[in-house]
Motif scaffolding. Sequence first.
Motif, mmCIF file in Angstrom:
data_model
loop_
_atom_site.group_PDB
_atom_site.id
_atom_site.type_symbol
_atom_site.label_atom_id
_atom_site.label_comp_id
_atom_site.label_asym_id
_atom_site.label_seq_id
_atom_site.Cartn_x
_atom_site.Cartn_y
_atom_site.Cartn_z
ATOM 1 N N GLY A 396 58.267 -27.335 39.884
ATOM 2 C CA GLY A 396 57.878 -28.371 40.838
ATOM 3 C C GLY A 396 57.451 -27.775 42.163
ATOM 4 N N GLU A 397 58.168 -26.760 42.658
ATOM 5 C CA GLU A 397 57.799 -26.139 43.927
ATOM 6 C C GLU A 397 56.444 -25.450 43.827
ATOM 7 O OE1 GLU A 397 60.964 -23.557 44.903
ATOM 8 O OE2 GLU A 397 62.426 -25.160 45.296
ATOM 9 N N LEU A 398 56.194 -24.808 42.673
ATOM 10 C CA LEU A 398 54.922 -24.110 42.506
ATOM 11 C C LEU A 398 53.758 -25.100 42.474
ATOM 12 C CD1 LEU A 398 53.285 -21.557 41.950
ATOM 13 C CD2 LEU A 398 53.800 -21.856 39.501
ATOM 14 N N LEU A 399 53.943 -26.220 41.769
ATOM 15 C CA LEU A 399 52.860 -27.217 41.736
ATOM 16 C C LEU A 399 52.597 -27.792 43.123
ATOM 17 C CD1 LEU A 399 53.713 -29.090 38.408
ATOM 18 C CD2 LEU A 399 51.912 -27.393 38.805
ATOM 19 N N GLY A 400 53.669 -28.012 43.899
ATOM 20 C CA GLY A 400 53.482 -28.516 45.257
ATOM 21 C C GLY A 400 52.738 -27.533 46.132
ATOM 22 N N ALA A 401 53.061 -26.250 46.021
ATOM 23 C CA ALA A 401 52.372 -25.241 46.821
ATOM 24 C C ALA A 401 50.915 -25.131 46.419
ATOM 25 C CB ALA A 401 53.071 -23.885 46.656
ATOM 26 N N LEU A 402 50.662 -25.274 45.113
ATOM 27 C CA LEU A 402 49.272 -25.208 44.664
ATOM 28 C C LEU A 402 48.477 -26.396 45.186
ATOM 29 C CD1 LEU A 402 49.756 -24.027 40.964
ATOM 30 C CD2 LEU A 402 48.917 -22.668 42.899
ATOM 31 N N ASP A 403 49.102 -27.595 45.238
ATOM 32 C CA ASP A 403 48.396 -28.763 45.748
ATOM 33 C C ASP A 403 48.118 -28.635 47.237
ATOM 34 O OD1 ASP A 403 48.405 -29.865 43.241
ATOM 35 O OD2 ASP A 403 50.221 -31.064 43.582
ATOM 36 N N MET A 404 49.003 -28.035 47.980
ATOM 37 C CA MET A 404 48.835 -27.860 49.432
ATOM 38 C C MET A 404 47.948 -26.663 49.739
ATOM 39 S SD MET A 404 50.474 -30.372 50.701
ATOM 40 C CE MET A 404 50.446 -29.907 52.423
ATOM 41 N N ARG A 405 47.513 -25.939 48.708
ATOM 42 C CA ARG A 405 46.628 -24.793 48.874
ATOM 43 C C ARG A 405 47.244 -23.746 49.812
ATOM 44 N NH1 ARG A 405 41.828 -25.959 46.590
ATOM 45 N NH2 ARG A 405 41.350 -28.168 46.240
ATOM 46 N N HIS A 406 48.465 -23.352 49.479
ATOM 47 C CA HIS A 406 49.146 -22.243 50.178
ATOM 48 C C HIS A 406 49.204 -21.048 49.226
ATOM 49 C CE1 HIS A 406 51.342 -25.379 52.891
ATOM 50 N NE2 HIS A 406 50.070 -25.164 53.298
ATOM 51 N N PRO A 407 48.196 -20.184 49.192
ATOM 52 C CA PRO A 407 48.163 -19.095 48.183
ATOM 53 C C PRO A 407 49.297 -18.094 48.316
ATOM 54 C CG PRO A 407 46.328 -18.930 49.753
ATOM 55 C CD PRO A 407 47.012 -20.229 50.060
ATOM 56 N N GLU A 408 49.685 -17.754 49.541
ATOM 57 C CA GLU A 408 50.760 -16.770 49.701
ATOM 58 C C GLU A 408 52.079 -17.330 49.180
ATOM 59 O OE1 GLU A 408 50.894 -15.676 53.728
ATOM 60 O OE2 GLU A 408 48.939 -14.662 53.726
ATOM 61 N N LYS A 409 52.385 -18.539 49.522
ATOM 62 C CA LYS A 409 53.632 -19.166 49.078
ATOM 63 C C LYS A 409 53.610 -19.417 47.574
ATOM 64 C CE LYS A 409 56.659 -23.069 50.096
ATOM 65 N NZ LYS A 409 56.827 -24.299 50.920
ATOM 66 N N SER A 410 52.478 -19.804 47.050
ATOM 67 C CA SER A 410 52.396 -20.077 45.608
ATOM 68 C C SER A 410 52.530 -18.790 44.794
ATOM 69 C CB SER A 410 51.069 -20.782 45.287
ATOM 70 O OG SER A 410 49.976 -19.938 45.617
ATOM 71 N N SER A 411 52.023 -17.678 45.301
ATOM 72 C CA SER A 411 52.142 -16.404 44.576
ATOM 73 C C SER A 411 53.602 -15.970 44.467
ATOM 74 C CB SER A 411 51.315 -15.324 45.279
ATOM 75 O OG SER A 411 49.948 -15.672 45.287
ATOM 76 N N ALA A 412 54.371 -16.109 45.545
ATOM 77 C CA ALA A 412 55.782 -15.730 45.506
ATOM 78 C C ALA A 412 56.572 -16.642 44.582
ATOM 79 C CB ALA A 412 56.364 -15.772 46.925
ATOM 80 N N GLN A 413 56.272 -17.951 44.633
ATOM 81 C CA GLN A 413 56.977 -18.882 43.762
ATOM 82 C C GLN A 413 56.603 -18.667 42.292
ATOM 83 O OE1 GLN A 413 55.918 -22.630 45.489
ATOM 84 N NE2 GLN A 413 57.633 -22.620 46.970
ATOM 85 N N GLU A 414 55.342 -18.320 42.033
ATOM 86 C CA GLU A 414 54.927 -18.053 40.655
ATOM 87 C C GLU A 414 55.621 -16.799 40.095
ATOM 88 O OE1 GLU A 414 50.867 -17.418 37.997
ATOM 89 O OE2 GLU A 414 50.746 -17.689 40.177
ATOM 90 N N LEU A 415 55.774 -15.783 40.947
ATOM 91 C CA LEU A 415 56.462 -14.562 40.511
ATOM 92 C C LEU A 415 57.921 -14.853 40.167
ATOM 93 C CD1 LEU A 415 56.344 -11.521 40.060
ATOM 94 C CD2 LEU A 415 56.897 -11.211 42.486
ATOM 95 N N GLN A 416 58.582 -15.661 40.987
ATOM 96 C CA GLN A 416 59.975 -16.027 40.716
ATOM 97 C C GLN A 416 60.076 -16.864 39.439
ATOM 98 O OE1 GLN A 416 61.821 -18.154 43.946
ATOM 99 N NE2 GLN A 416 63.881 -18.063 43.017
ATOM 100 N N LEU A 417 59.111 -17.748 39.230
ATOM 101 C CA LEU A 417 59.112 -18.578 38.012
ATOM 102 C C LEU A 417 58.933 -17.729 36.760
ATOM 103 C CD1 LEU A 417 57.524 -22.019 37.506
ATOM 104 C CD2 LEU A 417 56.858 -20.198 35.956
ATOM 105 N N LEU A 418 58.028 -16.726 36.827
ATOM 106 C CA LEU A 418 57.806 -15.872 35.664
ATOM 107 C C LEU A 418 59.046 -15.036 35.333
ATOM 108 C CD1 LEU A 418 54.132 -14.694 36.330
ATOM 109 C CD2 LEU A 418 54.944 -16.312 34.603
ATOM 110 N N GLU A 419 59.780 -14.585 36.351
ATOM 111 C CA GLU A 419 61.017 -13.837 36.091
ATOM 112 C C GLU A 419 62.045 -14.717 35.389
ATOM 113 O OE1 GLU A 419 62.281 -12.365 39.820
ATOM 114 O OE2 GLU A 419 60.767 -10.760 39.934
#
Length: 458
Positions: A396-419
Amino acid sequence: METDFQEIQRFFARYRNGLRFRKISRYYAGCLLGLLVAALLLPDSFAGYTAWLTCLLSFLLCLGYGMLVTRQHSSLKQLYLKHPSLAEALYSCLQLSTNKTPESSSWWLQQHLKKTNTLLKQTPEIFQCRFIRILSGLVLLQTLFAFSLVPSIRDSWNTLTGITPHHPSEYSCKILFASYLRKDAEFLTEVPKTLSLPQGSRLEISYTGKESPPSGNYYKTATDQNALEWNDQADRWLLTFSPQTSGTLYLSGTRQRHSLEILPDQPPSVEVQWSLPPYIFDASNLSVVLKVQDDHGLQSIILHYRIEGLRENHQEIIQQFDGLFDNYHETYPWNLSESAVKSGDEITAWIEVTDSDTLSGPHIVVSDNINFKVLDAQAYHQNLIKKFNKLLELEGELLGALDMRHPEKSSAQELQLLETLDTIDKDAPFDLFLSPELRQYSAELREKLNHYHNQPKR
């Protein structure tokens, strides 16, 4: 005077050497005659290297004794019996040759030497020992003794004296195996020269000839020798015995030796491979790969396990054999849900193999131990559900960051999600209670991420 001394010494040396040769030849000829008679009358006592070792030992004893009885003093005694004057003169000369003589008595010594030389000239050649004749006799006796050891010569002698060995075809053999081998008796038309028998077997030898078999049969091992007797049956003679160790069987009827090798039962060999998953629960199925072999027969294969905390021992019968099975190669499925194992137990397990040897066994062999701890499957499932809940939050946090177009924040959240996703993929296959929907959720989420990254950027 010195020349006279040397001549006397040479004469005495020749006399002693001739006397030695005669005595040694006489003693050795007597030994050869005795050995020759023994080889013909008792051929079984002179076989192989035994006869030649006995001959060599006899020669060495004769040589030593002949040298002992022909010393200087003994040789002079022998000469005195036939030529007393010469023996006394020689004795005096030999004594004077070893002692220093005063000059005042040199004239007397010279006269004594002349007298001794005169006696030597008047005495026949006593040192001649008829070398060629004696040596020829020894060679003849030695040749006769060598030929007496040849089997064909022995057979001719036996025929001449009326002692004819039986033909081997008149003897048959029957092997009765031990009961634990579960094998039928084996019949042989002749007694073989070499025979291998499992320990505990009994050997029956039958003789069907017209005459009664002679005595003198025996079975000889490395430690003892046992006499064997024939038993008179209705239509044959029977000799039975049960050898416990390897040895030599001698049948006096055929005058043959038979080598028997007794094979003791060997313990079975066991190879075990435990296929253990990373997480073991009280309802897990464990695979145990077994490879068991025995030289004659297996009786049972049992799985033992011990609960360390309670000190309780339990067992499961993998295979109970009823018949002659000498190998077993299978994979045993160990279902912990059907055992006494519970979550939280620390288990020590091993395999026990028993063979069917009831004579000196049975032999019991155990494998190496395997240790593992049984986990709580419900607790493991609850812990995995928590990881799924965290995964949903991160999604949910990653989708929200992607909608707000925050690439730096979305990259960190995506890395945590993949782990977190990798951890779930690793643990999910071992969860016994996980639903099929949750098992597929990880793959669906990865497809969503790939679909997003493949969209063209605006």
